[in-house]
Design a protein around this motif. Structure first.
Motif, PDB file in Angstrom:
ATOM      1  N   GLY B 134       0.805  -1.215   0.000  1.00  0.00           N
ATOM      2  CA  GLY B 134       0.000   0.000   0.000  1.00  0.00           C
ATOM      3  C   GLY B 134       0.840   1.268   0.000  1.00  0.00           C
ATOM      4  N   SER B 135       2.097   1.139   0.435  1.00  0.00           N
ATOM      5  CA  SER B 135       2.943   2.326   0.504  1.00  0.00           C
ATOM      6  C   SER B 135       3.179   2.925  -0.874  1.00  0.00           C
ATOM      7  CB  SER B 135       4.279   2.006   1.167  1.00  0.00           C
ATOM      8  OG  SER B 135       5.048   1.151   0.331  1.00  0.00           O
ATOM      9  N   PHE B 136       3.175   2.092  -1.914  1.00  0.00           N
ATOM     10  CA  PHE B 136       3.355   2.635  -3.272  1.00  0.00           C
ATOM     11  C   PHE B 136       2.310   3.708  -3.550  1.00  0.00           C
ATOM     12  CE2 PHE B 136       6.728   0.080  -4.436  1.00  0.00           C
ATOM     13  CZ  PHE B 136       6.477  -1.273  -4.265  1.00  0.00           C
ATOM     14  N   PHE B 137       1.107   3.445  -3.079  1.00  0.00           N
ATOM     15  CA  PHE B 137       0.020   4.369  -3.376  1.00  0.00           C
ATOM     16  C   PHE B 137      -0.080   5.474  -2.341  1.00  0.00           C
ATOM     17  CE2 PHE B 137      -0.930   1.442  -6.589  1.00  0.00           C
ATOM     18  CZ  PHE B 137      -0.905   0.170  -6.048  1.00  0.00           C
ATOM     19  N   SER B 138       0.018   5.094  -1.041  1.00  0.00           N
ATOM     20  CA  SER B 138      -0.168   6.126  -0.024  1.00  0.00           C
ATOM     21  C   SER B 138       0.987   7.128  -0.025  1.00  0.00           C
ATOM     22  CB  SER B 138      -0.350   5.499   1.360  1.00  0.00           C
ATOM     23  OG  SER B 138       0.609   4.507   1.606  1.00  0.00           O
ATOM     24  N   LEU B 139       2.227   6.674  -0.256  1.00  0.00           N
ATOM     25  CA  LEU B 139       3.342   7.626  -0.291  1.00  0.00           C
ATOM     26  C   LEU B 139       3.186   8.605  -1.442  1.00  0.00           C
ATOM     27  CD1 LEU B 139       6.514   5.555   0.653  1.00  0.00           C
ATOM     28  CD2 LEU B 139       5.597   7.549   1.839  1.00  0.00           C
ATOM     29  N   SER B 140       2.776   8.087  -2.604  1.00  0.00           N
ATOM     30  CA  SER B 140       2.598   8.996  -3.742  1.00  0.00           C
ATOM     31  C   SER B 140       1.506  10.013  -3.450  1.00  0.00           C
ATOM     32  CB  SER B 140       2.223   8.202  -4.994  1.00  0.00           C
ATOM     33  OG  SER B 140       3.088   7.119  -5.153  1.00  0.00           O
ATOM     34  N   MET B 141       0.415   9.525  -2.856  1.00  0.00           N
ATOM     35  CA  MET B 141      -0.689  10.418  -2.508  1.00  0.00           C
ATOM     36  C   MET B 141      -0.221  11.489  -1.527  1.00  0.00           C
ATOM     37  SD  MET B 141      -3.320  10.020  -4.013  1.00  0.00           S
ATOM     38  CE  MET B 141      -4.815  10.956  -4.125  1.00  0.00           C
ATOM     39  N   MET B 142       0.549  11.058  -0.521  1.00  0.00           N
ATOM     40  CA  MET B 142       1.018  12.006   0.488  1.00  0.00           C
ATOM     41  C   MET B 142       2.037  12.970  -0.113  1.00  0.00           C
ATOM     42  SD  MET B 142       1.014  10.041   4.169  1.00  0.00           S
ATOM     43  CE  MET B 142       1.919   8.552   3.811  1.00  0.00           C
ATOM     44  N   ASP B 143       2.902  12.472  -1.006  1.00  0.00           N
ATOM     45  CA  ASP B 143       3.856  13.374  -1.656  1.00  0.00           C
ATOM     46  C   ASP B 143       3.116  14.496  -2.373  1.00  0.00           C
ATOM     47  OD1 ASP B 143       6.343  10.861  -2.645  1.00  0.00           O
ATOM     48  OD2 ASP B 143       6.047  12.005  -0.796  1.00  0.00           O
ATOM     49  N   ARG B 144       1.971  14.131  -2.977  1.00  0.00           N
ATOM     50  CA  ARG B 144       1.246  15.128  -3.755  1.00  0.00           C
ATOM     51  C   ARG B 144       0.511  16.124  -2.853  1.00  0.00           C
ATOM     52  NH1 ARG B 144      -0.897  18.585  -5.490  1.00  0.00           N
ATOM     53  NH2 ARG B 144      -2.237  18.914  -7.312  1.00  0.00           N
ATOM     54  N   HIS B 145      -0.138  15.613  -1.780  1.00  0.00           N
ATOM     55  CA  HIS B 145      -1.048  16.469  -1.023  1.00  0.00           C
ATOM     56  C   HIS B 145      -0.546  16.918   0.334  1.00  0.00           C
ATOM     57  CE1 HIS B 145      -4.341  16.020  -3.834  1.00  0.00           C
ATOM     58  NE2 HIS B 145      -4.102  14.725  -3.884  1.00  0.00           N
ATOM     59  N   TYR B 146       0.514  16.317   0.847  1.00  0.00           N
ATOM     60  CA  TYR B 146       0.943  16.657   2.211  1.00  0.00           C
ATOM     61  C   TYR B 146       1.644  18.004   2.244  1.00  0.00           C
ATOM     62  CZ  TYR B 146       3.388  16.432   6.671  1.00  0.00           C
ATOM     63  OH  TYR B 146       3.867  16.707   7.923  1.00  0.00           O
ATOM     64  N   HIS B 147       1.381  18.767   3.276  1.00  0.00           N
ATOM     65  CA  HIS B 147       2.221  19.925   3.586  1.00  0.00           C
ATOM     66  C   HIS B 147       2.302  19.991   5.100  1.00  0.00           C
ATOM     67  CE1 HIS B 147      -1.313  22.370   4.815  1.00  0.00           C
ATOM     68  NE2 HIS B 147      -1.914  21.757   3.811  1.00  0.00           N
ATOM     69  N   SER B 148       3.350  20.620   5.603  1.00  0.00           N
ATOM     70  CA  SER B 148       3.516  20.565   7.054  1.00  0.00           C
ATOM     71  C   SER B 148       2.471  21.468   7.711  1.00  0.00           C
ATOM     72  CB  SER B 148       4.918  21.004   7.450  1.00  0.00           C
ATOM     73  OG  SER B 148       5.075  22.368   7.237  1.00  0.00           O
ATOM     74  N   GLY B 149       2.050  21.085   8.926  1.00  0.00           N
ATOM     75  CA  GLY B 149       1.054  21.871   9.650  1.00  0.00           C
ATOM     76  C   GLY B 149      -0.356  21.700   9.127  1.00  0.00           C
ATOM     77  N   MET B 150      -0.686  20.510   8.630  1.00  0.00           N
ATOM     78  CA  MET B 150      -2.053  20.273   8.157  1.00  0.00           C
ATOM     79  C   MET B 150      -3.008  20.236   9.336  1.00  0.00           C
ATOM     80  SD  MET B 150      -1.327  17.271   5.413  1.00  0.00           S
ATOM     81  CE  MET B 150      -2.879  17.215   4.549  1.00  0.00           C
ATOM     82  N   SER B 151      -4.223  20.713   9.109  1.00  0.00           N
ATOM     83  CA  SER B 151      -5.230  20.637  10.167  1.00  0.00           C
ATOM     84  C   SER B 151      -5.732  19.202  10.238  1.00  0.00           C
ATOM     85  CB  SER B 151      -6.391  21.557   9.846  1.00  0.00           C
ATOM     86  OG  SER B 151      -7.119  21.032   8.755  1.00  0.00           O
ATOM     87  N   LEU B 152      -6.481  18.889  11.307  1.00  0.00           N
ATOM     88  CA  LEU B 152      -6.976  17.515  11.469  1.00  0.00           C
ATOM     89  C   LEU B 152      -7.863  17.134  10.297  1.00  0.00           C
ATOM     90  CD1 LEU B 152      -7.136  14.978  13.126  1.00  0.00           C
ATOM     91  CD2 LEU B 152      -8.998  15.982  14.437  1.00  0.00           C
ATOM     92  N   THR B 168      -8.651   0.998  -4.597  1.00  0.00           N
ATOM     93  CA  THR B 168      -8.891   0.841  -6.042  1.00  0.00           C
ATOM     94  C   THR B 168      -7.727   0.159  -6.740  1.00  0.00           C
ATOM     95  OG1 THR B 168      -8.254   3.160  -6.169  1.00  0.00           O
ATOM     96  CG2 THR B 168     -10.568   2.651  -6.488  1.00  0.00           C
ATOM     97  N   ARG B 169      -6.505   0.430  -6.296  1.00  0.00           N
ATOM     98  CA  ARG B 169      -5.357   0.003  -7.084  1.00  0.00           C
ATOM     99  C   ARG B 169      -4.635  -1.240  -6.597  1.00  0.00           C
ATOM    100  NH1 ARG B 169      -6.046   1.815 -12.039  1.00  0.00           N
ATOM    101  NH2 ARG B 169      -6.368   4.065 -12.118  1.00  0.00           N
ATOM    102  N   LEU B 170      -4.819  -1.638  -5.318  1.00  0.00           N
ATOM    103  CA  LEU B 170      -4.102  -2.819  -4.829  1.00  0.00           C
ATOM    104  C   LEU B 170      -4.952  -4.057  -5.089  1.00  0.00           C
ATOM    105  CD1 LEU B 170      -1.528  -3.757  -3.442  1.00  0.00           C
ATOM    106  CD2 LEU B 170      -2.609  -3.327  -1.247  1.00  0.00           C
ATOM    107  N   VAL B 171      -4.336  -5.107  -5.697  1.00  0.00           N
ATOM    108  CA  VAL B 171      -5.121  -6.238  -6.169  1.00  0.00           C
ATOM    109  C   VAL B 171      -5.882  -6.930  -5.027  1.00  0.00           C
ATOM    110  CG1 VAL B 171      -3.124  -7.808  -6.075  1.00  0.00           C
ATOM    111  CG2 VAL B 171      -5.094  -8.377  -7.487  1.00  0.00           C
TER     112      VAL B 171
END
Lengths: 249, 204
Positions: B134-152, B168-171
């Motif tokens: 799952g890290s293949f997908f979650s890391l990419s997602m976080m790389d795209r949307h993460y910024h420091s100091g995100m609200s809850l 959707t993407r993991l078999v």
């Protein structure tokens, strides 16, 4: 006699283990400690000998937690206590790890007493010079418990007990005045027992209260002073009532 | 197909983990809690061999508690992470634990932190991390949307986005996830994201 108190704990001809008895002497010289079991709380009290001016009193905690629901106070050699307390704390966690359940008060008392006994029957070691008062709530039945161990390794459950300096006077007082109490009444009983042998004042007494919900709570000096004041007032009122002429015919 | 991921937000850290317990092709249960509450302000999300995971995390938890009883104060998050890494390193060349860990904690003086500890005792302090396929997908997602100091709210939205990607993407994607949070008020369960609910036991 002198031949039978060698370093190794061996019997004397008249069936004594002198090292153990000498250890009990060490306990008798230690600071006074009292434990009282109530219906919903258990109270431990310890005499605080005057702290040297330059000492940080917070580093000399005489009532310690062994687990969230078990606490211990002791009279005797404090360095020996440190060793036993450390072993007991490890055993509490180890028990939780292996059987996924917290220890019962009886279990940990049996463990500590077992350790103390081992050192009365091993070569080259001396017994632990302390008696421990162990309190806690049974994690299953919720019943409060108070146990005492001594250097010989015996242990038993008590409703109230005292150890250390002047423990006989305190025990006599408790035997005369014990009744089933709860909450603040139990705290007062413990403090009254201690005040029999200790100079009054929050500075000379350390009190901790164990409840099922909140675990161990050390009382602040101001709280102890307030309760001592209450006790003194009650004593004074009782004295006055005795002296006042009876109005009944 | 175990998935564990986490991130640090504004005054809190989140850890999400799947909750399926699997043995080859059999799913034992879909509500296995893989995020252990280490102490009042620490979370330990773990993935790997089921036996090792439980054994190792429970061992760490009891040692963290022992430290607190011995010393009267709890371990800091960094100290707990280093202790955990040390235990993995000690066991590594004897009988290694197959457990990957994300350790999240809140310290009063430094705020939230997240540590990435893998099964060969790598230790990194990170803002976001993930283990498993799952890290293949979650890391990419976080790389795209993460910024420091995100609200809850932003952080939970990001976690949900990651879960959607994994689903959707993991078999053989896990059906259910648990999300836990640690902040100044302590470590606690935040939410479950379920697609399969285990059947209720019928009451008489």
């Amino acid at each position: 006699m002198a031949r039978y108190d060698r370093a190794i704990t061996v019997f004397s001809p008249d069936g004594h283990l002198f090292q153990v008895e000498y250890a009990l002497e060490a306990v008798r010289k230690g600071n006074a400690a009292v434990g009282v079991r109530g219906t919903d709380v258990i109270v431990l009290g310890v005499e605080k000998k005057s702290t040297p001016k330059l000492q940080d009193s917070r580093s000399v905690r005489k009532i310690v937690s062994l687990d969230t629901h078990i606490a211990l106070a002791c009279a005797g050699l404090k360095a020996d206590a440190r060793v036993l307390i450390n072993r007991a704390r490890i055993e509490c966690q180890s028990h939780r790890l292996t059987v996924e359940d917290p220890v019962t008060v009886e279990y940990i008392t049996r463990y500590i007493a077992g350790l103390q006994q081992k050192y009365t029957q091993s070569g080259g070691v001396r017994p632990f010079g302390l008696s421990a008062l162990i309190i806690g709530f049974d994690p299953y039945s919720g019943a409060p418990a108070l146990y005492q161990t001594d250097p010989s390794g015996t242990f038993s459950a008590w409703k109230a007990n005292a150890t250390g300096r002047n423990s006989n006077s305190m025990r006599e007082f408790l035997e005369k005045n014990y009744k089933e109490t709860s909450g603040q009444e139990t705290v007062k009983l413990a403090i009254r027992a201690l005040l029999e042998v200790v100079e009054s004042g929050g500075k000379n007494i350390e009190i901790a209260v164990m409840t099922k919900e909140q675990g161990l709570r050390q009382l602040e000096e101001s709280e102890i002073d307030a309760i001592v004041a209450e006790i003194e007032a009650e004593k004074a009122a009782a004295e006055a009532a005795k002296k006042a002429p009876s109005k009944d015919s | 197909m175990e998935c564990v991921f986490g991130l640090v937000g504004d005054g809190f850290a989140l850890v999400a983990a799947d909750s399926s317990a699997v043995n080859s092709i059999l799913v034992h249960k879909s509500n296995e809690d893989k995020i252990m509450i280490l102490d009042s302000h620490k979370l330990l999300g773990a993935s790997g061999e089921a036996g090792d995971r439980v054994q190792f995390t429970e061992y760490i938890q009891k040692n963290v508690h022992l430290y607190e009883f011995r010393n009267g104060i709890p371990l800091s998050t960094a100290a707990a992470a280093n202790f955990t890494r040390g235990e993995l390193a000690q066991a590594l060349r004897k009988s290694p634990y197959s457990v990957n860990i994300l350790l999240a904690g809140y310290d009063k003086d430094i705020g939230p932190s997240l540590y990435y500890i893998d099964y060969i005792a790598t230790l990194h302090k990170v803002d976001k991390g993930a283990f498993g396929y799952g890290s293949f997908f979650s890391l990419s997602m976080m790389d795209r949307h993460y910024h420091s100091g995100m609200s809850l709210k932003e952080a939970v939205d990001l976690v949900d986005k990651c879960i959607v990607e994994i689903r959707t993407r993991l078999v053989v994607s896990p059906p259910n996830f648990v999300i836990k949070i640690v902040d100044k008020d302590g470590a606690r369960e935040y939410a479950w994201r379920e697609t399969i609910k285990d059947a209720e036991v019928p009451t008489a």
